[in-house]
Design an enzyme around this catalytic site. Sequence first.
Site, PDB file in Angstrom:
ATOM      1  N   CYS A 103       0.948  -1.137   0.081  1.00 22.94           N
ATOM      2  CA  CYS A 103       0.084   0.124   0.084  1.00 22.94           C
ATOM      3  C   CYS A 103       0.848   1.062   0.148  1.00 22.94           C
ATOM      4  O   CYS A 103       1.669   1.226   0.658  1.00 22.94           O
ATOM      5  CB  CYS A 103      -0.992  -0.047   1.283  1.00 22.94           C
ATOM      6  SG  CYS A 103      -1.964   1.343   1.281  1.00 22.94           S
ATOM      7  N   GLU A 146      -8.507  -1.232  -2.059  1.00 30.16           N
ATOM      8  CA  GLU A 146      -9.011   0.364  -2.173  1.00 30.16           C
ATOM      9  C   GLU A 146     -10.285   0.733  -1.644  1.00 30.16           C
ATOM     10  O   GLU A 146     -10.413   1.602  -0.904  1.00 30.16           O
ATOM     11  CB  GLU A 146      -8.911   0.777  -3.639  1.00 30.16           C
ATOM     12  CG  GLU A 146      -7.799   0.527  -4.677  1.00 30.16           C
ATOM     13  CD  GLU A 146      -6.645   0.901  -3.666  1.00 30.16           C
ATOM     14  OE1 GLU A 146      -6.725   2.124  -3.050  1.00 30.16           O
ATOM     15  OE2 GLU A 146      -5.441   0.440  -3.775  1.00 30.16           O
ATOM     16  N   HIS A 149     -10.061   1.349   2.211  1.00 29.34           N
ATOM     17  CA  HIS A 149      -9.282   2.566   2.610  1.00 29.34           C
ATOM     18  C   HIS A 149     -10.657   3.693   2.774  1.00 29.34           C
ATOM     19  O   HIS A 149     -10.559   4.683   3.593  1.00 29.34           O
ATOM     20  CB  HIS A 149      -8.634   3.192   1.538  1.00 29.34           C
ATOM     21  CG  HIS A 149      -7.193   2.708   1.148  1.00 29.34           C
ATOM     22  ND1 HIS A 149      -6.355   3.118   2.337  1.00 29.34           N
ATOM     23  CD2 HIS A 149      -6.692   2.154   0.430  1.00 29.34           C
ATOM     24  CE1 HIS A 149      -5.200   2.502   2.057  1.00 29.34           C
ATOM     25  NE2 HIS A 149      -5.536   1.901   0.829  1.00 29.34           N
TER      26      HIS A 149
HETATM   27 NI    NI Z   1      -3.738   1.026  -0.097  1.00 25.83          NI
END
Ligand code: NI
Length: 177
Positions: A103, A146, A149
């Site tokens: 990440c 994603e 997040h």
């Molecule tokens: Ni990430």
Amino acid sequence: MAILKIARMGHPVLGRRAEPVADPTTPAISRLLADMAETMADAGGVGLAAPQVHVPLRIVLFCVPEARCTGSDDANGPLPLTCLINPEIEPLGDEIEDGWEACLSVPGLTGLVPRFTRIRYRGLTPVGGELMREASGFHARVVQHECDHLDGVLYPRRMRDLSNLGFVEEMQRARAQ
Ligand code: NI
């Protein structure tokens, strides 16, 4: 266009739930998307979520490069840069597989993370249309990473065994031996 600063693990923006985008077609959103795409390319990533550039909105970008493909059909073949706004994910079945993730907000590290093997995802496009796709393998993994997040979740929190978290350089050296 501009390269944006990427928030690193520990910054509060990465731990919060991001807000839905009311109108994906505004000039401000298209500017943000262009900057996110440039930032992701500059950093050499395959995915980026708006909170990673300090913008607490439900927007993700991702792609599946040829080298990362886990298959060749629509669900797990190569995928050009895709932007998804206000995304939702639905697992297809309960099969889970482990895979290595990294990440841009956790630089230098990699970890083994369980994810659903097959998902369906939907969201809005930057021109206001709707996008719905089925994904598996790496494609499904990057979308789950994603979208996490947007709920304030970084991949180490998804790991079952933190002994599989380490620096990329060390893990590669260990695996090569
Ligand atoms: Ni990430």
